[in-house]
Scaffold this motif. Structure first.
Motif, PDB file in Angstrom:
ATOM      1  N   SER A 180      65.282  13.266  28.714  1.00 22.16           N
ATOM      2  CA  SER A 180      65.339  14.705  28.967  1.00 22.16           C
ATOM      3  C   SER A 180      66.209  15.409  27.925  1.00 22.16           C
ATOM      4  CB  SER A 180      65.892  14.951  30.374  1.00 22.16           C
ATOM      5  OG  SER A 180      65.997  16.330  30.637  1.00 22.16           O
ATOM      6  N   ARG A 181      67.337  14.777  27.563  1.00 19.56           N
ATOM      7  CA  ARG A 181      68.225  15.383  26.574  1.00 19.56           C
ATOM      8  C   ARG A 181      67.567  15.433  25.192  1.00 19.56           C
ATOM      9  NH1 ARG A 181      74.336  13.288  26.137  1.00 19.56           N
ATOM     10  NH2 ARG A 181      73.361  11.461  25.175  1.00 19.56           N
ATOM     11  N   ILE A 182      66.890  14.336  24.839  1.00 22.13           N
ATOM     12  CA  ILE A 182      66.177  14.305  23.557  1.00 22.13           C
ATOM     13  C   ILE A 182      65.119  15.399  23.517  1.00 22.13           C
ATOM     14  CG2 ILE A 182      64.530  12.969  22.173  1.00 22.13           C
ATOM     15  CD1 ILE A 182      66.113  10.455  23.029  1.00 22.13           C
ATOM     16  N   ASN A 183      64.358  15.519  24.600  1.00 23.64           N
ATOM     17  CA  ASN A 183      63.287  16.528  24.642  1.00 23.64           C
ATOM     18  C   ASN A 183      63.849  17.945  24.554  1.00 23.64           C
ATOM     19  OD1 ASN A 183      61.434  14.468  24.893  1.00 23.64           O
ATOM     20  ND2 ASN A 183      61.213  14.667  27.123  1.00 23.64           N
ATOM     21  N   SER A 184      64.941  18.178  25.289  1.00 18.95           N
ATOM     22  CA  SER A 184      65.546  19.520  25.272  1.00 18.95           C
ATOM     23  C   SER A 184      66.101  19.861  23.889  1.00 18.95           C
ATOM     24  CB  SER A 184      66.672  19.603  26.309  1.00 18.95           C
ATOM     25  OG  SER A 184      66.155  19.446  27.604  1.00 18.95           O
ATOM     26  N   THR A 185      66.758  18.871  23.278  1.00 21.93           N
ATOM     27  CA  THR A 185      67.340  19.089  21.945  1.00 21.93           C
ATOM     28  C   THR A 185      66.251  19.357  20.913  1.00 21.93           C
ATOM     29  OG1 THR A 185      69.138  17.586  22.527  1.00 21.93           O
ATOM     30  CG2 THR A 185      68.882  18.125  20.203  1.00 21.93           C
ATOM     31  N   TYR A 186      65.212  18.550  20.960  1.00 19.24           N
ATOM     32  CA  TYR A 186      64.097  18.730  20.034  1.00 19.24           C
ATOM     33  C   TYR A 186      63.425  20.081  20.240  1.00 19.24           C
ATOM     34  CZ  TYR A 186      62.447  15.377  16.619  1.00 19.24           C
ATOM     35  OH  TYR A 186      62.255  14.672  15.458  1.00 19.24           O
ATOM     36  N   SER A 187      63.336  20.460  21.511  1.00 24.14           N
ATOM     37  CA  SER A 187      62.693  21.738  21.820  1.00 24.14           C
ATOM     38  C   SER A 187      63.473  22.897  21.193  1.00 24.14           C
ATOM     39  CB  SER A 187      62.605  21.908  23.339  1.00 24.14           C
ATOM     40  OG  SER A 187      62.035  23.156  23.669  1.00 24.14           O
ATOM     41  N   PHE A 188      64.815  22.803  21.284  1.00 24.66           N
ATOM     42  CA  PHE A 188      65.647  23.855  20.683  1.00 24.66           C
ATOM     43  C   PHE A 188      65.472  23.895  19.157  1.00 24.66           C
ATOM     44  CE2 PHE A 188      69.571  24.656  18.344  1.00 24.66           C
ATOM     45  CZ  PHE A 188      69.750  26.002  18.621  1.00 24.66           C
ATOM     46  N   ILE A 189      65.559  22.704  18.528  1.00 27.52           N
ATOM     47  CA  ILE A 189      65.458  22.635  17.064  1.00 27.52           C
ATOM     48  C   ILE A 189      64.099  23.140  16.594  1.00 27.52           C
ATOM     49  CG2 ILE A 189      65.382  21.056  15.089  1.00 27.52           C
ATOM     50  CD1 ILE A 189      67.438  19.321  16.609  1.00 27.52           C
ATOM     51  N   HIS A 190      63.058  22.671  17.266  1.00 28.03           N
ATOM     52  CA  HIS A 190      61.701  23.056  16.875  1.00 28.03           C
ATOM     53  C   HIS A 190      61.492  24.554  17.065  1.00 28.03           C
ATOM     54  CE1 HIS A 190      57.287  23.246  16.934  1.00 28.03           C
ATOM     55  NE2 HIS A 190      57.327  22.108  16.228  1.00 28.03           N
ATOM     56  N   GLY A 191      62.026  25.074  18.166  1.00 27.88           N
ATOM     57  CA  GLY A 191      61.875  26.503  18.427  1.00 27.88           C
ATOM     58  C   GLY A 191      62.660  27.359  17.443  1.00 27.88           C
ATOM     59  N   PHE A 192      63.800  26.859  17.015  1.00 31.62           N
ATOM     60  CA  PHE A 192      64.662  27.627  16.110  1.00 31.62           C
ATOM     61  C   PHE A 192      64.162  27.585  14.664  1.00 31.62           C
ATOM     62  CE2 PHE A 192      68.388  27.933  13.308  1.00 31.62           C
ATOM     63  CZ  PHE A 192      68.843  29.199  13.661  1.00 31.62           C
ATOM     64  N   MET A 193      63.744  26.380  14.209  1.00 32.51           N
ATOM     65  CA  MET A 193      63.409  26.227  12.795  1.00 32.51           C
ATOM     66  C   MET A 193      61.912  26.182  12.515  1.00 32.51           C
ATOM     67  SD  MET A 193      66.298  23.654  11.278  1.00 32.51           S
ATOM     68  CE  MET A 193      65.717  22.254  12.208  1.00 32.51           C
ATOM     69  N   GLY A 194      61.122  25.943  13.531  1.00 30.93           N
ATOM     70  CA  GLY A 194      59.693  25.820  13.292  1.00 30.93           C
ATOM     71  C   GLY A 194      59.326  24.384  12.949  1.00 30.93           C
ATOM     72  N   GLY A 195      58.046  24.118  12.997  1.00 23.91           N
ATOM     73  CA  GLY A 195      57.570  22.756  12.839  1.00 23.91           C
ATOM     74  C   GLY A 195      57.844  22.137  11.490  1.00 23.91           C
ATOM     75  N   LYS A 196      57.534  22.861  10.407  1.00 22.53           N
ATOM     76  CA  LYS A 196      57.669  22.288   9.066  1.00 22.53           C
ATOM     77  C   LYS A 196      59.123  22.007   8.720  1.00 22.53           C
ATOM     78  CE  LYS A 196      53.468  24.117   6.961  1.00 22.53           C
ATOM     79  NZ  LYS A 196      52.905  24.922   5.852  1.00 22.53           N
TER      80      LYS A 196
END
Length: 203
Positions: A176-192
């Motif tokens: 859950s922590r990995i998913n939440s962290t990734y979600s934040f990073i992906h949402g902030f910086m975008g996929g590429k």
């Protein structure tokens, strides 16, 4: 027996016997299933004794039946000879004496064998009760022995189950922590940009 003192066990055993019809154990399917697990030398001896008694009983019954058949075959001869004697046939009297003698022999043999059969039945019942006693004793010995092994095993399994449950909870929390962290990073910086960072940050 019965996890009680010897006297209490014997009293309980007698009360059980008085209240129940005890089946012939060697012919009782649940018993035959049980002895796959609890059989010992004493039990085997009792089983063999009962089987021998059953064989003797069947043999005696067969012989009695054959004697009755012989009696049935002689009966018409007796009637015939009686008629001959009444008609004045003297030679029939000697033959009748032989037939009567044989009938007495048959009756004596039948009586003797029926007494033997009753003795076999009594001995078979005694041996069956003794087999039940031995079986109960051995059963409770095995239960006590197995419980000593089983309960620590159950405790060990419970500890392992708790450890496994704790690990499952930890797994879910980490995921859950990995998913939440990734979600934040992906949402902030975008996929590429996230992929670029992944290459450097997750090496």
């Amino acid at each position: 027996m019965f996890k009680q003192s010897k006297n209490q066990s014997e009293k309980a055993f007698k009360e059980i016997i008085e209240k129940r019809i005890v089946p012939m154990l060697t012919e009782y399917q649940p018993f035959n299933e049980l002895i796959k697990y609890i059989c010992n030398e004493e039990i085997n001896t009792s089983i063999e004794n009962i089987k021998n008694l059953i064989r003797d009983e069947k043999k005696q019954i067969l012989e009695v039946n054959n004697l009755h058949k012989e009696k049935a075959k002689i009966a018409p001869t007796v009637l015939y000879l009686s008629g001959q004697i009444n008609s004045g046939n003297k030679s029939a009297e000697k033959e009748m004496d032989k037939v009567k003698e044989r009938m007495l022999e048959i009756n004596t043999e039948i009586e003797k064998k029926e007494i033997e059969i009753q003795e076999i039945l009594v001995n078979k019942e005694k041996e069956n009760i003794e087999l039940l006693r031995k079986t109960l004793n051995e059963s409770y010995d095995i239960i006590k022995s197995d419980e000593k092994k089983l309960y620590p095993l159950l405790d060990e399994i419970e500890v392992m189950r708790k450890e496994l449950e704790d690990k499952r909870i930890l797994r879910d929390n980490l995921q859950s922590r990995i998913n939440s962290t990734y979600s934040f990073i992906h949402g902030f910086m975008g996929g590429k940009e996230t992929e670029r960072f992944d290459e450097h940050m997750l090496e």
